[in-house]
Write a protein that holds these residues in place. Structure first.
Motif, PDB file in Angstrom:
ATOM      1  N   PHE A  75      -8.899   4.640  14.309  1.00 45.68           N
ATOM      2  CA  PHE A  75      -7.537   4.917  13.849  1.00 45.68           C
ATOM      3  C   PHE A  75      -7.206   6.401  13.854  1.00 45.68           C
ATOM      4  O   PHE A  75      -6.048   6.790  13.884  1.00 45.68           O
ATOM      5  N   GLY A  76      -8.236   7.240  13.820  1.00 45.16           N
ATOM      6  CA  GLY A  76      -7.985   8.678  13.763  1.00 45.16           C
ATOM      7  C   GLY A  76      -7.597   9.277  15.112  1.00 45.16           C
ATOM      8  O   GLY A  76      -7.206  10.438  15.194  1.00 45.16           O
ATOM      9  N   GLY A  78      -5.019   9.669  17.675  1.00 47.60           N
ATOM     10  CA  GLY A  78      -3.586   9.416  17.692  1.00 47.60           C
ATOM     11  C   GLY A  78      -2.920   9.447  19.053  1.00 47.60           C
ATOM     12  O   GLY A  78      -1.696   9.517  19.140  1.00 47.60           O
ATOM     13  N   LEU A 103      -4.718  -0.168  10.982  1.00 50.34           N
ATOM     14  CA  LEU A 103      -4.875  -0.340   9.533  1.00 50.34           C
ATOM     15  C   LEU A 103      -3.510  -0.262   8.843  1.00 50.34           C
ATOM     16  O   LEU A 103      -2.525   0.168   9.446  1.00 50.34           O
ATOM     17  N   HIS A 109       4.157   4.346  10.922  1.00 54.70           N
ATOM     18  CA  HIS A 109       4.302   5.313  12.009  1.00 54.70           C
ATOM     19  C   HIS A 109       4.295   4.601  13.369  1.00 54.70           C
ATOM     20  O   HIS A 109       5.037   4.957  14.281  1.00 54.70           O
ATOM     21  N   TRP A 136       9.248   3.839   4.347  1.00 48.25           N
ATOM     22  CA  TRP A 136      10.235   4.918   4.401  1.00 48.25           C
ATOM     23  C   TRP A 136      11.657   4.404   4.247  1.00 48.25           C
ATOM     24  O   TRP A 136      12.158   3.693   5.102  1.00 48.25           O
TER      25      TRP A 136
ATOM     26  N   ARG B  15       6.736   8.987  -0.767  1.00 43.84           N
ATOM     27  CA  ARG B  15       5.374   9.404  -0.518  1.00 43.84           C
ATOM     28  C   ARG B  15       4.511   9.257  -1.769  1.00 43.84           C
ATOM     29  O   ARG B  15       3.349   8.853  -1.701  1.00 43.84           O
ATOM     30  N   GLU B  18       3.693   5.661  -2.083  1.00 44.30           N
ATOM     31  CA  GLU B  18       2.729   5.271  -1.065  1.00 44.30           C
ATOM     32  C   GLU B  18       1.322   5.728  -1.452  1.00 44.30           C
ATOM     33  O   GLU B  18       0.346   4.981  -1.354  1.00 44.30           O
ATOM     34  N   ASP B  21      -0.208   3.756  -4.217  1.00 46.78           N
ATOM     35  CA  ASP B  21      -0.690   2.488  -3.685  1.00 46.78           C
ATOM     36  C   ASP B  21      -2.023   2.672  -2.948  1.00 46.78           C
ATOM     37  O   ASP B  21      -2.936   1.860  -3.056  1.00 46.78           O
ATOM     38  N   GLN B  22      -2.127   3.789  -2.218  1.00 50.13           N
ATOM     39  CA  GLN B  22      -3.368   4.041  -1.490  1.00 50.13           C
ATOM     40  C   GLN B  22      -4.529   4.278  -2.451  1.00 50.13           C
ATOM     41  O   GLN B  22      -5.640   3.767  -2.245  1.00 50.13           O
ATOM     42  N   ARG B  25      -5.577   0.981  -3.796  1.00 54.82           N
ATOM     43  CA  ARG B  25      -6.384   0.204  -2.856  1.00 54.82           C
ATOM     44  C   ARG B  25      -7.778   0.790  -2.700  1.00 54.82           C
ATOM     45  O   ARG B  25      -8.749   0.071  -2.508  1.00 54.82           O
ATOM     46  N   LEU B  31      -9.899  -0.026   0.586  1.00 54.84           N
ATOM     47  CA  LEU B  31     -10.010   1.033   1.583  1.00 54.84           C
ATOM     48  C   LEU B  31     -11.409   1.628   1.469  1.00 54.84           C
ATOM     49  O   LEU B  31     -11.869   1.925   0.357  1.00 54.84           O
ATOM     50  N   ASP B  34     -14.069   6.293   4.334  1.00 56.21           N
ATOM     51  CA  ASP B  34     -13.695   6.801   5.658  1.00 56.21           C
ATOM     52  C   ASP B  34     -12.219   6.561   5.963  1.00 56.21           C
ATOM     53  O   ASP B  34     -11.558   7.388   6.586  1.00 56.21           O
ATOM     54  N   GLN B  35     -11.722   5.400   5.522  1.00 60.56           N
ATOM     55  CA  GLN B  35     -10.315   5.095   5.781  1.00 60.56           C
ATOM     56  C   GLN B  35      -9.410   5.878   4.836  1.00 60.56           C
ATOM     57  O   GLN B  35      -8.298   6.261   5.198  1.00 60.56           O
ATOM     58  N   PRO B  38      -8.585  10.470   5.429  1.00 62.28           N
ATOM     59  CA  PRO B  38      -7.421  11.136   6.042  1.00 62.28           C
ATOM     60  C   PRO B  38      -6.143  10.948   5.228  1.00 62.28           C
ATOM     61  O   PRO B  38      -5.250  11.799   5.269  1.00 62.28           O
ATOM     62  N   LEU B  39      -6.061   9.861   4.462  1.00 66.55           N
ATOM     63  CA  LEU B  39      -4.851   9.626   3.669  1.00 66.55           C
ATOM     64  C   LEU B  39      -4.798  10.588   2.491  1.00 66.55           C
ATOM     65  O   LEU B  39      -3.754  11.174   2.201  1.00 66.55           O
ATOM     66  N   SER B 160       0.787  12.508  13.332  1.00 68.75           N
ATOM     67  CA  SER B 160       0.042  12.454  12.071  1.00 68.75           C
ATOM     68  C   SER B 160      -1.458  12.285  12.284  1.00 68.75           C
ATOM     69  O   SER B 160      -2.235  12.389  11.351  1.00 68.75           O
ATOM     70  N   TYR B 161      -1.860  11.995  13.526  1.00 68.89           N
ATOM     71  CA  TYR B 161      -3.292  11.876  13.845  1.00 68.89           C
ATOM     72  C   TYR B 161      -3.597  12.734  15.066  1.00 68.89           C
ATOM     73  O   TYR B 161      -3.995  12.249  16.122  1.00 68.89           O
TER      74      TYR B 161
END
Ligand code: HEM
Ligand code: SF4
Lengths: 164, 544
Positions: A75-76, A78, A103, A109, A136, B15, B18, B21-22, B25, B31, B34-35, B38-39, B160-161
């Motif tokens: 997932f990283g 992009g 995920l 996005h 969003w 945000r 969000e 919520d993250q 989780r 989560l 590792d997942q 990045p968040l 974003s990645y």
């Protein structure tokens, strides 16, 4: 944000583990081929893009493509977001499916970059996903999902066609 | 100053929800770390040696007093009573609990603040000249452009990645006070012969283990194409930046490998494509943002000049004030580098005081500088003495801006899990030494920068004197670099030779300054002398 049309549709899932689909047309029923294989042959209508592939190689053939799968091995990585947008910007109307390490927290996005179906490697929690698709209330940028960005709303005009 | 409308507020609130919520989780085990990593990074939350660190964004370094007060409140309520201002104009808290992070973000959102994209492989908080809107030498206030880019880069769906983090700085004067050439993208707003404003794009600068100065990729991007061009720059990077090795993943390596010209050509092709896509905001949006940065109600007709009969005050005026574009005003820098102190740290009480002073003396505005100090941009000269007295009482009137005591140091081994060596105690020792021997003022401008490892968070490559902590057979060791600069004359420092232990490096720095004092010709700064005489005399003194 529209509800996915095939959210919990178990029949659809069996076709290709597609968990979310925002289209009403029939799903392509044959497997996607690699970009190299696709460019070299004439009958395939489903193609799969890996991160290192150049999505622009497909542009001359958009008319005969019904499904593009974009693979996210991790997932990283992009690159798939750019691949998706490039296809949509070029006018691609067929199905654009995110597959692989897809995920919850990437869904919103991906949707903005033009993905309209999702086949996550590991099935996602439906409620968490529904929340993620609706993250969003508005958006800052013009992308390829047709949403008017905030700066357009502020000035009550559309600044060009955001859907290429 | 920019103010949120309901859209901006909605986005930040979304945000916060969000992220809450993250975190839920993550705590529920839905989560993996590792997942989640990045968040949380995209919300400014790092895991350090002892605790989580939260980095709060200060867009282009500008704060009003309400926001500054909130930073003090957070230091008190959720940290150990202090905060650390950083080299990217942000603030960090070093002792944060994961469970508290969503509440902190919610509190920040009440004063139009957030921690969005202060970390992670995304477009980071955008920095700008800390004298924006005040400096006599600017052609325009760079902040409207930075704000436009803040909005564009927030939650960008495509970027974003990225292969690696991405830092943008915007300036609008010849003199670079934002280390612009050491950013992934540096934008310089300038005027053409017709008097129009446009943007020069410099791409591919950065520090870290392979420091590079950016390349001019396009001299002139019209202001109504700013976002389109930036989007093209980022897309080429997102597609072709290296992802096989995180040490080679910054955009500087891409430019290095394919060449700046090839990169520029690819960006240009992408730009041509994007021009048809309607990604540019309406020009009216830029104008809307500009109105927020209109001049405060300056008193007209004030004259310049300050009574400097108090010598301590005079020293501070000469050292810590900067020429303002309006007569009778000045920009005053509050040094967060007291003798023997921790560079960039401020207690909650100091933060609250600086907020009050911003309100009373500077039209409710203050700035964070990349040298980890605080600026009051618009102070009436006739009230400067009063301001100084208030600062002096609070221990905030150290007159050492840009001198050897004004050290930039990263958190180093006291906090950071990547560190090879401590940086903070070394900075404290150096500052103490040069205060005790009385040479701080004699030496004049000398920018000293310390990093605890090769990642260069302390900008050691850009120090007139840089210090790099390395690991030598399990012991902390320090290499010395000379000749770096981040100003208009950006250059990268060179290593003198074998490293030193902690006390040894303090002595070595003193010897280095002795060479300078012996050799300097009229008016020369340390950097000028070094550039004139080269490395040899210094090597001789250090190792001869
Ligand atoms: C303890 C937490 C920190 C960690 C783990 C960390 C990690 C890193 C790493 C790995 C890099 C190199 C990135 C690259 O070259 O791709 C880096 C660069 C940098 N960091 Fe930090 N850092 C931390 C704290 C800080 C602090 C407190 C500051 C500011 C005072 C800071 C400012 C910077 C800057 C300015 C760079 C250079 C950017 C560039 O290469 O262009 N960092 N950091
Ligand atoms: S330079 Fe190294 S030691 Fe210092 S904060 Fe950065 S990563 Fe940590």
């Amino acid at each position: 944000m529209a509800e996915p049309i095939s959210g919990t549709d178990s029949e659809a899932r069996e076709l290709d583990d597609v968990q979310f689909r925002f289209r009403e047309d029939e799903m392509v029923d044959h497997p996607a081929v690699t970009v190299d294989a696709f460019v070299g042959q004439t009958n395939a209508s489903a193609v799969r893009i890996e991160p290192g592939d150049d999505a622009r190689d497909l542009l001359p053939h958009l008319g005969r493509i019904a499904l593009v799968e974009v693979n996210f091995p991790s997932f990283g990585d992009g690159r798939g977001y750019s691949a998706a947008r490039i296809l949509r910007e070029a006018g691609y109307q067929g199905e654009l499916r995110a597959v692989g390490d897809v995920l919850i927290d990437q869904l919103s996005h991906m949707r903005r970059c033009g993905f309209d179906s999702f086949a996550p490697g590991v099935r996602l929690d439906e409620e968490d996903a529904a929340r993620a698709f609706a993250t969003w209330p508005e958006v800052y940028q013009a992308a390829v999902d047709g949403r008017a960005p905030i700066w357009t709303l502020r000035h009550g005009e559309r600044n060009g066609d955001t859907n290429g | 100053m920019y103010q949120y409308d309901r859209y901006d507020q909605q986005m930040v609130d979304a945000r916060v929800a969000e992220f809450r919520d993250q975190v839920r989780r993550r705590l529920d085990g839905k989560l993996t770390e590792d997942q989640f990593k990045p968040l949380r990074l995209m919300n400014g939350l790092y895991l350090q040696l002892h605790a989580y660190m939260l980095r709060v964004a200060v867009p282009y370094g500008t704060l009003n007093s309400t926001q500054m007060h909130m930073l003090g409140t957070i230091a008190d309520k959720y940290d150990r009573g202090y905060g650390h201002f950083t080299t990217r104009q942000n603030i960090q808290y070093n002792w944060i609990k994961l469970e508290d992070a969503p509440d902190i973000l919610a509190e920040l959102s009440t004063v139009e603040m957030h921690a969005i994209q202060t970390s992670g492989n995304c477009i980071r908080n955008i920095s700008a000249d800390h004298f924006a809107g005040a400096a006599a030498d600017e052609v325009a206030d760079p902040r409207p452009y930075a704000e436009l880019m803040r909005q564009w880069s927030s939650f960008h769906p495509e970027f974003s990645y990225l292969p690696r983090k991405f830092k943008i700085a915007v300036i609008a004067s010849e003199t670079d006070r934002a280390a612009m050439r050491l950013h992934d993208i540096g934008i310089r707003i300038h005027k053409n012969d017709a008097g129009e404003l446009g943007a020069a794009f410099y791409v591919g600068g950065g520090m870290g283990r392979t420091p590079m100065i950016s390349h001019l990729v396009r001299e002139w991007v019209p202001l109504d194409r700013l976002i389109t061009y930036a989007e093209a720059c980022l897309r080429v990077y997102n597609r072709y930046g290296r992802r096989d090795n995180k040490y080679k993943a910054r955009i500087k390596i891409l430019l290095h490998e394919i060449g700046a010209e090839d990169y520029a050509a690819q960006v240009d092709a992408e730009y041509q494509q994007l021009l048809d896509q309607g990604v540019e905001p309406p020009f009216a949006e830029l104008q809307r943002i500009r109105t927020f940065f209109a001049d405060p109600p300056f008193v007209e007709g004030l004259s310049d000049g300050v009574d400097q009969s108090d010598p301590a005050f005079a020293a501070w005026v000469q050292q810590n004030t900067h020429l303002h574009r309006v007569h009778g005003y000045t920009s005053a820098t509050i040094s967060l580098k007291p003798v023997g102190g921790i560079p960039g740290d401020a207690t909650a009480a100091q933060i609250h005081l600086m907020a009050d002073l911003a309100k009373e003396f500077s039209f409710d505005e203050c700035r964070v500088t990349h040298a980890q100090n605080i600026v009051l941009p618009h102070v009436e000269q006739r009230r400067l003495y009063e301001l100084w007295q208030r600062l002096d009482t609070a221990g905030l009137a150290t007159a050492n801006l840009d001198n050897i005591g004004d050290i930039i140091a990263c958190p180093g081994l006291d906090y950071c899990s990547l560190a090879n060596a401590r940086a903070i105690p070394l900075a404290q020792k150096i500052s103490q030494r040069f205060s005790d021997n009385g040479k701080d003022a004699v030496i004049g401008e000398l920018k000293l920068k310390i990093s605890g490892c090769i990642n260069a968070c302390g900008h050691h490559h850009a120090g007139h004197i840089g210090v790099l902590g390395v690991d030598r057979k399990g012991r902390e060791n320090y290499q010395l670099l000379l000749g770096g600069s981040e100003g208009a004359d950006t250059s990268l420092g060179k290593i003198t030779g074998p490293g030193f232990d902690e006390d040894g490096v303090v002595d070595a720095i003193e010897k280095t300054t002795e060479v300078y004092l012996a050799q300097r010709q009229d008016g020369e700064r340390f950097l000028d002398t070094y550039r004139r005489i080269g490395m040899e005399p210094f090597k001789e003194a250090l190792y001869g």
